[in-house]
Design an enzyme around this catalytic site. Structure first.
Site, PDB file in Angstrom:
ATOM      1  CG  ASP A 336      22.124   1.865  18.829  1.00  0.00           C
ATOM      2  OD1 ASP A 336      22.384   0.544  19.008  1.00  0.00           O
ATOM      3  OD2 ASP A 336      21.890   2.903  19.425  1.00  0.00           O
ATOM      4  CE  LYS A 363      25.201  -2.240  20.867  1.00  0.00           C
ATOM      5  NZ  LYS A 363      25.700  -1.335  20.568  1.00  0.00           N
TER       6      LYS A 363
HETATM    7  C1  S3P Z   1      26.114   4.798  21.501  1.00  0.00           C
HETATM    8  C2  S3P Z   1      26.833   3.928  20.931  1.00  0.00           C
HETATM    9  C3  S3P Z   1      26.924   2.248  20.443  1.00  0.00           C
HETATM   10  C4  S3P Z   1      24.715   2.425  20.303  1.00  0.00           C
HETATM   11  C5  S3P Z   1      24.378   2.806  21.648  1.00  0.00           C
HETATM   12  C6  S3P Z   1      24.726   4.403  21.891  1.00  0.00           C
HETATM   13  C7  S3P Z   1      26.394   5.647  22.099  1.00  0.00           C
HETATM   14  O1  S3P Z   1      27.355   1.486  21.087  1.00  0.00           O
HETATM   15  O2  S3P Z   1      25.094   1.063  19.810  1.00  0.00           O
HETATM   16  O3  S3P Z   1      23.079   2.676  21.788  1.00  0.00           O
HETATM   17  O4  S3P Z   1      25.504   6.680  22.493  1.00  0.00           O
HETATM   18  O5  S3P Z   1      27.857   6.182  22.529  1.00  0.00           O
HETATM   19  P1  S3P Z   1      28.447   1.430  20.166  1.00  0.00           P
HETATM   20  O6  S3P Z   1      29.495   2.298  20.873  1.00  0.00           O
HETATM   21  O7  S3P Z   1      28.762   0.348  21.622  1.00  0.00           O
HETATM   22  O8  S3P Z   1      28.738   0.449  18.811  1.00  0.00           O
END
Ligand code: S3P
Length: 449
Positions: A336, A363
């Site tokens: 992120d 994203k």
């Molecule tokens: C998150 C996991 C991440 C991150 C998102 C929040 C979470 O995504 O990018 O902002 O809270 O589990 P991904 O699991 O798709 O990598």
């Protein structure tokens, strides 16, 4: 720099332009900042609180739009959640397996974590029917990554594009345990399957190619579930059915929000900032490692453990930073923060390479394309790669009109770039920041004044 250098233009509350003008004499950032609560932990505290027995008390919950979406979905399914605008939020849990069939479509708004984690819980509510949607961005994001493993467990899920895009419909079932080898390192995928496994008899196992954030594992354990991890193979096992009991959760400040100030403090000359109470869980601190690789002057102070999560105060002082390569297993630990690291790279000496980050394309926006286009409009030299960016640092930026594409992290990253750009930058649709950081602009004004 005076506060008037940063202005917000509101058009009928629909669109906010954030206008940042760098005075000819430059700016310097000084002060102490407290960032809002961690978004990932806030979602999980609300969800586990809702499905546990008894009361959960959450201190420091993020009051952004994303956790509000989670709260309203679980309220629609029977959980009682007190006013979110108070220091201690209370969640009256209704017990595992007891979510009520909602009367209407659940709305996850902009939040991928809400929809993906919730799908795991809903799929295991045998005999109950749920529909879920979200905003335009969320409706275009891939859901197959959670729908497919859930279907292997026996879930029944329908949706657009062969059940892979929201709106989605779920007919809850009694699920069976699986061992899922995830092709991507994703905490949302891992957490979705673990939450589905909570009510499944036996061992539900997830193996991922690299370690993603482990907040679910930590919090599930704290609530009483049996969760075992094998760090050698990045494998997590949950043994169901679990008994969850309400807990006191203290949410640390979000390192993903702190990252904007860490980069701002590093690149804006003559700056020194102290960001207090930041969660420094090792599955999230890739941004600190990347900034240190770039030679940034960053120190962790007052390191401590709060309610099962490591926390520290982080001091940053400006210095000339250097390029670096960011790739491989570190990527899930800073996924992120890549938009703001791209801003850092624009002001670093040399060429920074970011690879293995194709996840950025799915994203809240296509963060590779949007960051490259918007920073290049300001004069940066960024070449898009299929899975990252090649950023040649050192060319001065000039303010112009840029757009967040309604992505919170893009809006805030562009605002930090604007602090070091000559003239005036207008960031369109900057109100997107409220998804994870409602007070971003006032904080920016405070440290600039
Ligand atoms: C998150 C996991 C991440 C991150 C998102 C929040 C979470 O995504 O990018 O902002 O809270 O589990 P991904 O699991 O798709 O990598």
């Amino acid at each position: 720099m005076s506060a008037s250098v940063i202005t917000v233009q509101s058009k009928e509350n629909i669109s906010n332009n954030l206008i940042i003008t760098k005075p000819a004499s430059g700016v310097s950032l000084q002060g102490r900042i407290r960032v809002p609560g961690d978004k990932s932990i806030s979602h999980r505290a609300l969800m586990l609180g809702a499905i546990a027995q008894g009361e959960t008390q959450i201190q420091g919950l993020l009051l952004g739009e994303d956790p509000r979406s989670t709260a309203s979905c679980f309220q629609a399914m029977g959980a009682e959640i007190s006013d979110l605008n108070t220091e201690f939020v209370r969640v009256k849990g209704i017990g595992l397996g007891n979510l009520v069939e909602p009367m209407d479509v659940l709305n996850a708004g902009n939040s991928g974590t809400t929809i993906r984690l919730m799908l795991g819980l809903l799929s295991s509510h045998a005999g109950r029917f749920f529909t879920i949607t979200g905003d335009g961005s969320l409706r275009s994001r891939p859901m197959s990554r959670v729908v497919r493993p859930l279907q292997q467990m026996g879930a029944q899920i329908w949706g657009r594009n062969n059940g892979t895009l929201a709106p989605l419909a779920v007919q809850g079932q009694s699920l069976k345990p699986i061992h899922y080898n995830s092709p991507i390192a994703s905490a949302q995928v891992k957490s979705c399957i673990l939450l589905a496994g909570l009510s499944v008899e036996g061992k539900t196992i997830v193996t991922e190619p690299a370690l993603s954030r482990d907040h679910s594992e930590r919090m599930l354990r704290a609530f009483g579930a049996q969760v075992d991890t094998d760090p050698e193979t990045n494998t997590v096992t949950i043994t169901g059915p679990a008994q969850l009991t309400g807990q006191s959760v203290v949410v640390p400040g979000d390192i993903s929000s702190a990252a904007f100030w860490l980069v701002a403090g590093a690149i804006v000359p003559d700056s020194e900032l102290m960001v207090e109470n930041v969660g420094v869980n090792p599955t999230r601190t890739g941004v600190l490692e990347a900034l240190k690789m770039m030679g940034a002057d960053i120190e962790l102070e007052n390191q401590r453990e709060v309610a099962g999560e490591p926390v520290a105060d982080i001091r940053v002082r400006s210095s000339q930073i250097q390029s670096c390569t960011i790739a491989g297993d570190i990527i899930p630990r800073l996924i992120d923060e890549i938009p703001i690291l791209a801003v850092a790279a624009v002001f670093a000496q040399g060429t920074t390479i970011i690879r293995d980050a194709e996840e950025l394309r799915v994203k809240e926006s296509d963060r590779i394309a949007v960051m490259a286009q918007q920073l290049n409009k300001m004069g940066a030299q960024i070449r898009e790669l299929p899975d990252g960016m090649e950023i040649t640092g050192g060319t001065p930026l000039t303010g112009t009109d840029v757009d967040s594409f309604t992505d919170h992290r893009i809006a805030m990253s562009l605002a930090i770039a604007a602090l070091n750009a000559n003239g005036t930058t207008t960031i369109h649709r900057a109100e997107a920041a409220a998804v994870s950081y409602p007070d971003f602009t006032p904080t920016l004004q405070k440290i600039c004044s």
